[in-house]
Design an enzyme around this catalytic site. Structure first.
Site, PDB file in Angstrom:
ATOM      1  N   ARG A  54       0.826  -1.219   0.000  1.00  0.00           N
ATOM      2  CA  ARG A  54       0.000   0.000   0.000  1.00  0.00           C
ATOM      3  C   ARG A  54       0.850   1.254   0.000  1.00  0.00           C
ATOM      4  NH1 ARG A  54      -1.428  -0.705   6.045  1.00  0.00           N
ATOM      5  NH2 ARG A  54      -1.357  -2.940   6.005  1.00  0.00           N
ATOM      6  N   ALA A  56       0.432   5.047  -2.304  1.00  0.00           N
ATOM      7  CA  ALA A  56       0.127   5.300  -3.714  1.00  0.00           C
ATOM      8  C   ALA A  56       1.242   4.864  -4.693  1.00  0.00           C
ATOM      9  CB  ALA A  56      -0.227   6.768  -3.888  1.00  0.00           C
ATOM     10  N   ARG A  96      -7.961  -0.988  -6.270  1.00  0.00           N
ATOM     11  CA  ARG A  96      -8.259   0.107  -5.321  1.00  0.00           C
ATOM     12  C   ARG A  96      -8.576   1.365  -6.142  1.00  0.00           C
ATOM     13  NH1 ARG A  96      -4.626   0.811  -0.105  1.00  0.00           N
ATOM     14  NH2 ARG A  96      -6.500   1.911   0.575  1.00  0.00           N
ATOM     15  N   GLN A 205      -1.431   2.793  10.070  1.00  0.00           N
ATOM     16  CA  GLN A 205      -0.191   2.890   9.279  1.00  0.00           C
ATOM     17  C   GLN A 205       0.886   3.672  10.035  1.00  0.00           C
ATOM     18  OE1 GLN A 205      -3.240   3.429   8.078  1.00  0.00           O
ATOM     19  NE2 GLN A 205      -3.465   2.704   5.976  1.00  0.00           N
ATOM     20  N   ASP A 246      -2.431  10.744  -2.356  1.00  0.00           N
ATOM     21  CA  ASP A 246      -2.877   9.639  -3.212  1.00  0.00           C
ATOM     22  C   ASP A 246      -3.380  10.127  -4.564  1.00  0.00           C
ATOM     23  OD1 ASP A 246      -3.150   8.645  -0.287  1.00  0.00           O
ATOM     24  OD2 ASP A 246      -3.027   6.875  -1.552  1.00  0.00           O
ATOM     25  N   ASN A 256      -5.670  12.412   0.396  1.00  0.00           N
ATOM     26  CA  ASN A 256      -4.696  11.620   1.160  1.00  0.00           C
ATOM     27  C   ASN A 256      -5.457  10.886   2.259  1.00  0.00           C
ATOM     28  OD1 ASN A 256      -1.907  10.845   1.617  1.00  0.00           O
ATOM     29  ND2 ASN A 256      -2.009  12.009   3.518  1.00  0.00           N
TER      30      ASN A 256
END
Ligand code: MRU
Length: 358
Positions: A54, A56, A96, A205, A246, A256
């Site tokens: 994960r 971007a 995604r 994250q 992102d 984001n």
């Protein structure tokens, strides 16, 4: 500084070797360092969907290698392999929705494919294109890190407190990191007193990945609840919020990780500068504003449960996993093509006409 930054490039989460894609499983970090091997496009798409990989830029790089794997299988099967490969492009594109780097990488792979007439050349050329996407992201990280540090230093040359959100480091990119790359470089340059890392609910994250990267590199850091950010801005003298992206639209709006927008509002209120760091592959000039960005909504159980155990009352949950920060809350967007201060449509268009700086 470039050599010092390369020396700090220790973590690698994407490895293309022996004709397969190897991904470090980000779902089990920091407790386990488990690698999985993928040899099909569908497998790579599932890895993206399941959050093994994960961030971007990392998603885009993985998808590019996924196309190589798909082409290999389709060519071996014979027949109308180009038509069959379309199914692989589709499954990868559906993995995604928000990070545009995924679609950017697939477009680049398709353009390369369309220029290839000779079947003998296809695999080597697609592999070279995917490796090129990977390498150029790594280079972009290094350029952005240096530009970001110059920007920080231009405002204040002493060690300072920075706040970041989500993961934007080596795990989320092809190399050194975007926002975390700037923070790493700022540490090398002696500009970091402390980094505050938002835990980044619900996937954590910040707690699991960013904190792991910061601690591994000996960068002074502490973890905070997402909801503590405004309080920390008020009481700790934080000078910059530094985040990744992102998708950035033609007017400079930034999608984001969820929580970024409220950081920008709070930063504006407290006079804290707000920096977005992202390669130009994150910029989507086809969308006029952030209102047009598809925002991924995930299963409410990600909020209702912790570690598979229910912690919430019997209630529905709403779980958008990205948000959009309007351009007028952003002090600077740092890309490998240069820095845009106080972004707007005109400045974004000028930026996209420029060449990469490396
Ligand atoms: O849902 P994720 O873990 O893929 O989200 C990652 C982020 O939102 C990052 O902050 C973003 O991709 C910035 S790019 C390094």
């Amino acid at each position: 500084m470039r050599e010092q930054l390369l020396a700090a490039e220790k973590v690698k989460a994407i490895d293309w070797r022996d004709g397969a894609l190897h991904l470090l499983d980000q779902r089990v970090l920091p407790f386990e360092e488990t690698w999985h091997r993928y040899d099909s496009a569908a497998g790579v798409a599932e890895a993206i969907r399941q959050m093994v990989v994960r961030g971007a830029p990392a998603i885009g790089i993985a998808a590019a290698y996924g196309v190589v794997l798909g082409a290999r299988a389709r060519l071996a099967a014979g027949g109308d392999w180009r038509a069959a490969l379309e199914a692989d492009f589709r499954v990868l594109a559906e993995s995604r929705p928000t990070a545009v780097n995924l679609f950017w990488a697939l477009d680049r792979m398709r353009e390369r494919l369309e220029r290839l007439a000779d079947e003998e050349e296809v695999l080597a050329a697609l592999e070279a294109e995917a490796v090129g996407i990977h390498d150029s992201d790594r280079e972009a990280n290094l350029t952005m890190a240096q530009l970001g540090v110059e920007l920080i230093r231009r405002h204040d040359a002493k060690a300072q407190k920075l706040l970041t959100h989500c993961n934007t480091g080596a795990l989320a990119t092809g190399g050194f990191g975007t926002a975390l790359g700037v923070i790493r470089a700022a540490h090398v340059a002696g500009l970091v007193e402390r980094v505050f890392a938002d835990e980044t609910r619900p996937w954590l994250q910040g707690a699991r990945l960013t904190a792991w990267e910061l601690v591994n590199e000996g960068i002074p850091a502490s973890l905070n609840a997402d909801a503590a950010a405004a309080h920390l801005m008020k009481t700790e003298g934080i000078s910059w919020v530094i985040v990744g992206a992102d998708r950035i639209t033609a007017n400079g709006d930034v999608a984001n990780k969820i929580g970024t927008y409220q950081l920008a509002v709070n930063a504006m209120h407290h006079g804290v500068r707000f920096m977005v760091v992202a390669p130009s592959s994150t910029i989507d000039m086809s969308l006029a504003s952030g209102d047009d960005i598809p925002i991924e909504e995930r299963d409410g159980r990600e909020l209702l449960e912790v570690g598979g155990k229910r912690v919430a009352a019997e209630v529905d949950a709403v779980n958008p996993v990205f948000d959009v920060t309007p351009a007028d809350l952003i002090d600077a967007i740092v890309t490998e093509k240069g820095v845009v201060e106080r972004p707007d449509a005109e400045k974004m268009a000028q930026l996209m006409c420029r060449k990469r700086l490396h």
